[in-house]
Design an enzyme around this catalytic site. Sequence first.
Site, short mmCIF file in Angstrom:
data_model
loop_
_atom_site.label_atom_id
_atom_site.label_comp_id
_atom_site.label_asym_id
_atom_site.label_seq_id
_atom_site.Cartn_x
_atom_site.Cartn_y
_atom_site.Cartn_z
N ARG A 200 10.59 7.20 2.46
CA ARG A 200 10.65 8.66 2.49
C ARG A 200 11.45 9.16 3.69
NH1 ARG A 200 4.69 10.15 2.51
NH2 ARG A 200 5.50 12.29 2.71
N ASP B 206 1.57 5.44 -0.01
CA ASP B 206 1.03 6.62 0.66
C ASP B 206 0.36 7.56 -0.34
OD1 ASP B 206 2.19 5.71 3.01
OD2 ASP B 206 3.99 6.93 2.78
N ARG C 5 0.84 -1.19 0.00
CA ARG C 5 0.00 0.00 0.00
C ARG C 5 0.88 1.24 0.00
NH1 ARG C 5 -2.11 -3.01 4.40
NH2 ARG C 5 -4.07 -4.08 3.91
N TYR D 27 11.87 0.71 -5.05
CA TYR D 27 11.41 2.08 -5.19
C TYR D 27 12.53 2.96 -5.75
CZ TYR D 27 7.24 1.32 -2.26
OH TYR D 27 6.04 0.88 -1.74
#
Length: 281
Positions: free
Chosen positions: A216, A68, A66, A129
Amino acid sequence: MEHPHVDEPATATGGGLVRVRLEISYDGTALHGWARQPGQRTVQGELELGLATVLRHDVDLTVAGRTDAGVHAVGQVAHTDLPAELFAAHESRLLRRLRGVLPPDVAVTGARVVRPEFDARFAALARHYVYRLTDADSGPPPLRRADTAAWSRRLDASAMRVAAALLLGQHDFAAFCRRREGATTIRTLLDLDVRRAGPVIEVRASADAFCHSMVRSLVGALIAVGEGRRPAGWPASLLSMTSRANDVPVAPAGGLTLVRVDYPPDDELAARALVTRAKRS
């Protein structure tokens, strides 16, 4: 990165059902993350509505990870179980018909039947990522403004790369995670690399799984090093913490993109899902 929602239950095909794997891309700029939320546009909400419209059958998706609000994907994976005859009747035209009903910031790029043991979330070996940012005075290139964050200070990519290498391996990343009740923050960081190409810096992060906001937060810590505000060893020094570090900044969501999810060979899918579920319990 995963949100603090209840885990999807294990699902089992049978009774004429087939498991369908979906390949998904989206521009997360105007979306409130993956998970469906009342009154909000989300990736899951748009996809399940679009699939139900085309198939005329309720669809419940299980996703690899999932993301953000504001985070993008070009390699997201999800699965759902559908009646075999229904999927067979729509398979050849499904992608084209979905293109006609989905909003332009969400796309299904592949749909195929897979083995019943396939689980988009629990069978995954790794998530990959890329975080893009630029310290150019002019800001992001206009054609990349959706997936490239602007940074107002000059960054030392070499120092960021040194700091990143010290974080590799299996650690408790609690300092970089928003804790979820009952969930572990121990992760294996397989790759964390920083590369500059002109004014654009790319941070590539790969792990068996990521905690909520982990990527992040890692990027935010590396940026602090790149600005010269922290020494290269500072991010790794936080690995001794057992709770989130308040002084770790969280990089803006718009620079982050999920690019790929890896899975084992078909004959190892069931074993991988069992191992992952045991770790999460």
